[in-house]
Design a protein around this motif. Sequence first.
Motif, PDB file in Angstrom:
ATOM      1  N   ASP A   1       0.843  -1.193   0.000  1.00 38.86           N
ATOM      2  CA  ASP A   1       0.000   0.000   0.000  1.00 38.86           C
ATOM      3  C   ASP A   1       0.881   1.248   0.000  1.00 38.86           C
ATOM      4  OD1 ASP A   1      -2.269   1.627   0.145  1.00 38.86           O
ATOM      5  OD2 ASP A   1      -2.338   1.550   2.334  1.00 38.86           O
ATOM      6  N   CYS A   2       1.943   1.201   0.781  1.00 39.35           N
ATOM      7  CA  CYS A   2       2.853   2.353   0.866  1.00 39.35           C
ATOM      8  C   CYS A   2       3.576   2.617  -0.451  1.00 39.35           C
ATOM      9  CB  CYS A   2       3.881   2.124   1.969  1.00 39.35           C
ATOM     10  SG  CYS A   2       3.204   2.185   3.645  1.00 39.35           S
TER      11      CYS A   2
ATOM     12  N   GLN B   1       2.546   1.496  -3.369  1.00 41.63           N
ATOM     13  CA  GLN B   1       1.553   1.549  -4.448  1.00 41.63           C
ATOM     14  C   GLN B   1       1.765   0.498  -5.539  1.00 41.63           C
ATOM     15  OE1 GLN B   1      -1.356   4.059  -4.662  1.00 41.63           O
ATOM     16  NE2 GLN B   1      -0.804   3.404  -2.601  1.00 41.63           N
TER      17      GLN B   1
ATOM     18  N   GLY C   1      -4.254  -1.180   0.481  1.00 39.94           N
ATOM     19  CA  GLY C   1      -3.773  -1.117  -0.882  1.00 39.94           C
ATOM     20  C   GLY C   1      -4.848  -0.959  -1.934  1.00 39.94           C
ATOM     21  N   LYS C   2      -4.386  -0.742  -3.155  1.00 36.60           N
ATOM     22  CA  LYS C   2      -5.263  -0.565  -4.305  1.00 36.60           C
ATOM     23  C   LYS C   2      -5.099  -1.747  -5.248  1.00 36.60           C
ATOM     24  CE  LYS C   2      -4.128   2.098  -7.785  1.00 36.60           C
ATOM     25  NZ  LYS C   2      -3.841   3.262  -8.667  1.00 36.60           N
TER      26      LYS C   2
ATOM     27  N   PHE D   1      -4.025  -1.522 -13.097  1.00 34.02           N
ATOM     28  CA  PHE D   1      -3.552  -0.781 -11.929  1.00 34.02           C
ATOM     29  C   PHE D   1      -2.921   0.549 -12.325  1.00 34.02           C
ATOM     30  CE2 PHE D   1      -0.541   0.221  -8.545  1.00 34.02           C
ATOM     31  CZ  PHE D   1      -1.273  -0.031  -7.408  1.00 34.02           C
TER      32      PHE D   1
END
Length: 222
Positions: free
Chosen positions: A102-103, A105, A151-152, A219
């Motif tokens: 998440d950090c 990406q 996260g994405k 993404f």
Amino acid sequence: MATRDKHLFLTGASGLLGRAIYKKFITEGWVIYGTAYTRVAEGLHKLDLTDENEVKKAVIQFKPSFLIHCAAQRFPEKVDLDPEGAENININASRYLAQVVDCIQVPMLYISTDYVFDGKSPPYAVDAVPNPLNLYGKTKLNGEEVTLAFGKGNIVLRVPVLYGPVEYVAESAVTVLLNSLLQTDKPCKISNYELRRPSHVDDIADICLQMAMKRLEVFFLD
């Protein structure tokens, strides 16, 4: 996708499925940082996934474009014997990985199991409601939840019992049956009511590659 973007961080790279994924991605031109703990083969890196600081340090330094989390305590009887250890690897380690991707990406693929269901009405749809009956299934479901909480574009892939090239007979729930067949000097108990859908690790590795490529396309367009 440019070659420089094909950087995979792979946990559990020494395991039954991890070895197949490693091989598949390598043949497709990916650069891989494969981790192991008790079976650190050539080309792999020893990493204690229950050490939050070490996990985040390794991921950040490697700068992956995709992460696959295969490592787990996947034997139900071992989970029952060491629930705390199982929680650390199946849940806490998954959280550490999800937080760090998440950090930086990048997306993460979490390898889960059909043990998150109760087995009453298979095969299960994507939106089927989980109902794990044992502690192993519960820890893997919790691992899914922490993966998707951060996260994405993180993904969960639930796989059934696996088989493929093994390093020892008991490594697969399919080949382990050979032990019972060879031990003809004493009776043994074998389940006669389970209906399983074994999957070859090479097929799952190919699916993982396709998911990684597709997820990265989407993404980086978001």
